[in-house]
Design an enzyme around this catalytic site. Structure first.
Site, PDB file in Angstrom:
ATOM      1  N   GLN A  87      -6.430  -6.758  -2.465  1.00 17.18           N
ATOM      2  CA  GLN A  87      -5.247  -5.960  -2.430  1.00 17.18           C
ATOM      3  C   GLN A  87      -5.092  -4.989  -3.705  1.00 17.18           C
ATOM      4  O   GLN A  87      -4.790  -4.026  -3.740  1.00 17.18           O
ATOM      5  CB  GLN A  87      -3.729  -6.596  -2.209  1.00 17.18           C
ATOM      6  CG  GLN A  87      -3.714  -7.115  -0.727  1.00 17.18           C
ATOM      7  CD  GLN A  87      -2.432  -7.220  -0.334  1.00 17.18           C
ATOM      8  OE1 GLN A  87      -1.258  -7.556  -0.888  1.00 17.18           O
ATOM      9  NE2 GLN A  87      -2.364  -7.056   1.125  1.00 17.18           N
TER      10      GLN A  87
ATOM     11  N   ARG B  12      -0.027  -2.955  14.820  1.00 20.77           N
ATOM     12  CA  ARG B  12       0.114  -2.567  16.342  1.00 20.77           C
ATOM     13  C   ARG B  12      -1.095  -1.845  16.679  1.00 20.77           C
ATOM     14  O   ARG B  12      -1.539  -0.916  15.962  1.00 20.77           O
ATOM     15  CB  ARG B  12       1.552  -1.976  16.566  1.00 20.77           C
ATOM     16  CG  ARG B  12       2.275  -2.281  17.885  1.00 20.77           C
ATOM     17  CD  ARG B  12       3.525  -1.341  18.020  1.00 20.77           C
ATOM     18  NE  ARG B  12       3.245  -1.220  19.578  1.00 20.77           N
ATOM     19  CZ  ARG B  12       3.899  -1.917  20.583  1.00 20.77           C
ATOM     20  NH1 ARG B  12       4.592  -2.871  20.089  1.00 20.77           N
ATOM     21  NH2 ARG B  12       3.717  -1.626  21.676  1.00 20.77           N
ATOM     22  N   ILE B  13      -1.708  -2.040  17.774  1.00 20.50           N
ATOM     23  CA  ILE B  13      -2.729  -1.153  18.133  1.00 20.50           C
ATOM     24  C   ILE B  13      -2.235   0.264  18.750  1.00 20.50           C
ATOM     25  O   ILE B  13      -1.446  -0.096  19.858  1.00 20.50           O
ATOM     26  CB  ILE B  13      -3.711  -2.120  19.424  1.00 20.50           C
ATOM     27  CG1 ILE B  13      -4.168  -3.267  18.352  1.00 20.50           C
ATOM     28  CG2 ILE B  13      -4.896  -1.307  19.875  1.00 20.50           C
ATOM     29  CD1 ILE B  13      -5.131  -4.304  19.308  1.00 20.50           C
ATOM     30  N   LEU B  14      -2.652   1.202  18.369  1.00 20.70           N
ATOM     31  CA  LEU B  14      -2.105   2.339  19.123  1.00 20.70           C
ATOM     32  C   LEU B  14      -2.837   2.849  20.157  1.00 20.70           C
ATOM     33  O   LEU B  14      -4.122   2.486  20.454  1.00 20.70           O
ATOM     34  CB  LEU B  14      -2.394   3.641  18.083  1.00 20.70           C
ATOM     35  CG  LEU B  14      -1.470   3.169  16.642  1.00 20.70           C
ATOM     36  CD1 LEU B  14      -2.031   4.307  15.526  1.00 20.70           C
ATOM     37  CD2 LEU B  14       0.026   3.352  17.038  1.00 20.70           C
TER      38      LEU B  14
ATOM     39  N   GLU C 114      -7.245  -2.338  -3.009  1.00 19.63           N
ATOM     40  CA  GLU C 114      -6.705  -1.373  -2.018  1.00 19.63           C
ATOM     41  C   GLU C 114      -5.682  -0.428  -2.431  1.00 19.63           C
ATOM     42  O   GLU C 114      -5.634   0.846  -2.181  1.00 19.63           O
ATOM     43  CB  GLU C 114      -5.977  -2.493  -0.872  1.00 19.63           C
ATOM     44  CG  GLU C 114      -6.793  -2.898   0.086  1.00 19.63           C
ATOM     45  CD  GLU C 114      -6.025  -3.704   1.331  1.00 19.63           C
ATOM     46  OE1 GLU C 114      -4.875  -3.989   1.257  1.00 19.63           O
ATOM     47  OE2 GLU C 114      -6.629  -3.586   2.211  1.00 19.63           O
TER      48      GLU C 114
ATOM     49  N   ASN D 125       0.795  -1.179  -0.167  1.00 22.31           N
ATOM     50  CA  ASN D 125       0.091   0.165   0.169  1.00 22.31           C
ATOM     51  C   ASN D 125       0.917   1.294   0.077  1.00 22.31           C
ATOM     52  O   ASN D 125       0.488   2.208  -0.681  1.00 22.31           O
ATOM     53  CB  ASN D 125      -0.821   0.110   1.268  1.00 22.31           C
ATOM     54  CG  ASN D 125      -2.119  -0.822   1.112  1.00 22.31           C
ATOM     55  OD1 ASN D 125      -3.091  -0.488   0.155  1.00 22.31           O
ATOM     56  ND2 ASN D 125      -2.190  -2.021   1.484  1.00 22.31           N
TER      57      ASN D 125
ATOM     58  N   HIS E  39      -8.396  -1.766   6.102  1.00 14.19           N
ATOM     59  CA  HIS E  39      -8.590  -3.002   6.378  1.00 14.19           C
ATOM     60  C   HIS E  39      -9.066  -3.754   5.426  1.00 14.19           C
ATOM     61  O   HIS E  39     -10.218  -3.400   4.895  1.00 14.19           O
ATOM     62  CB  HIS E  39      -9.682  -2.714   7.516  1.00 14.19           C
ATOM     63  CG  HIS E  39      -9.896  -3.934   8.234  1.00 14.19           C
ATOM     64  ND1 HIS E  39      -9.087  -4.740   9.150  1.00 14.19           N
ATOM     65  CD2 HIS E  39     -11.119  -4.849   8.242  1.00 14.19           C
ATOM     66  CE1 HIS E  39      -9.533  -5.907   9.453  1.00 14.19           C
ATOM     67  NE2 HIS E  39     -10.812  -6.118   8.929  1.00 14.19           N
TER      68      HIS E  39
ATOM     69  N   LEU F  82     -10.951  -0.719  17.657  1.00 15.74           N
ATOM     70  CA  LEU F  82      -9.946  -1.316  16.821  1.00 15.74           C
ATOM     71  C   LEU F  82     -10.852  -1.620  15.500  1.00 15.74           C
ATOM     72  O   LEU F  82     -12.149  -2.134  15.558  1.00 15.74           O
ATOM     73  CB  LEU F  82      -9.680  -2.749  17.425  1.00 15.74           C
ATOM     74  CG  LEU F  82      -8.766  -3.567  16.279  1.00 15.74           C
ATOM     75  CD1 LEU F  82      -7.405  -2.995  16.144  1.00 15.74           C
ATOM     76  CD2 LEU F  82      -8.672  -5.053  16.912  1.00 15.74           C
TER      77      LEU F  82
HETATM   78  C1  GRF Z   1      -3.332  -4.623   3.699  1.00 14.40           C
HETATM   79  O1  GRF Z   1      -4.054  -5.717   3.266  1.00 14.40           O
HETATM   80  C2  GRF Z   1      -4.152  -3.773   4.576  1.00 14.40           C
HETATM   81  O2  GRF Z   1      -5.558  -3.933   4.315  1.00 14.40           O
HETATM   82  C3  GRF Z   1      -3.971  -4.458   5.809  1.00 14.40           C
HETATM   83  O3  GRF Z   1      -2.595  -4.761   5.982  1.00 14.40           O
HETATM   84  C4  GRF Z   1      -2.135  -5.270   4.572  1.00 14.40           C
HETATM   85  C5  GRF Z   1      -0.644  -4.406   4.614  1.00 14.40           C
HETATM   86  O4  GRF Z   1      -0.233  -5.033   3.303  1.00 14.40           O
HETATM   87  N1  GRF Z   1      -4.183  -3.607   6.936  1.00 14.40           N
HETATM   88  P1  GRF Z   1       0.815  -4.221   2.666  1.00 14.40           P
HETATM   89  O5  GRF Z   1       2.133  -4.112   3.723  1.00 14.40           O
HETATM   90  O6  GRF Z   1       0.419  -2.880   2.492  1.00 14.40           O
HETATM   91  O7  GRF Z   1       1.496  -4.816   1.695  1.00 14.40           O
END
Ligand code: GRF
Length: 216
Positions: free
Chosen positions: A174, A94-96, A177, A17, A112, A147
């Protein structure tokens, strides 16, 4: 053109991402600058991607801190130092702490791999395949103390195929994303999308619970 929106991107792993955001900036689809990439994992491949793009990187290795609180204090200090317009969680595992989330409320986004509020937490691909649902997808949302529970900005969906495995579904989600995240950041940079205490506002209208539905 407006001033580029400044981003700090938090990663823990592969960083695909992060790469999509870098590419969107380079292709001029996204008017942003990346002030720093912060990883809590020194071995994250995303750090290499950041170095290849000549970005500033910071490693906050949790093993160097005696407690979660100390780690969070160090992270908060770093984020305050950079003062980005937006903090982008991109696979940050990590949970902030509440203090970080509250300090940057309305300025922190997460992506997510599920159609929230369904399947918060980990293992979404396996869980959705076991559920018999017909569709899956990804959600971009503002981060709150809950969360994977903050106000939803947008979702992008894909149909589940009978041949799907967690891996094949992940590949399709992905891809969504990588288009959705830069697209949403650009809308925020154009001030078309805003966070308000009432919820997410798009072009002057309050969005409903699932946010924008965006098909690519
Ligand atoms: C993504 O699929 C996102 O939805 C989740 O963690 C993954 C991270 O993938 N929170 P990358 O590290 O960006 O390849």
């Amino acid at each position: 053109m407006n001033k580029p929106i400044s981003l700090v991107i938090l990663i823990s792993g592969n960083g695909s991402n992060l790469q999509a955001i870098i590419d969107a900036i380079n292709n001029k689809q996204l008017n942003a600058t990346i002030t720093a990439v912060i990883s809590n994992n020194p071995n994250a491949y995303g750090l290499q991607r950041a170095n290849n793009a000549m970005l500033t990187t910071k490693i906050l290795n949790q093993q160097d801190y005696a407690s979660k609180d100390e780690f969070d204090i160090a992270l908060l200090k770093l984020l305050k130092l950079y003062q980005p317009d937006l903090i982008i969680l991109a696979g940050f595992m990590r949970i902030l702490s509440d203090v970080i989330v509250t300090t940057f409320k309305g300025k922190m986004l997460n992506i997510h791999p599920a159609l929230l509020p369904k399947y918060p937490g980990l293992g979404t691909y396996k869980r959705v395949l076991e559920s018999g649902d017909k569709e899956h997808g990804t959600t971009v949302h503002y981060v709150t103390e809950e969360l994977d529970g903050g106000p939803i900005i947008a979702q992008s969906k894909t149909m589940i195929l009978s041949s799907d495995t967690p891996e094949s579904l992940k590949n399709r989600v992905q891809k969504l994303e990588h288009q959705l995240y830069p697209y949403i950041i650009q809308l925020i940079s154009e001030k078309k999308l805003n966070y308000t205490p009432q919820g997410v506002v798009f072009e002057g209208k309050l969005l409903h619970n699932q946010g924008l539905s965006i098909q690519f």
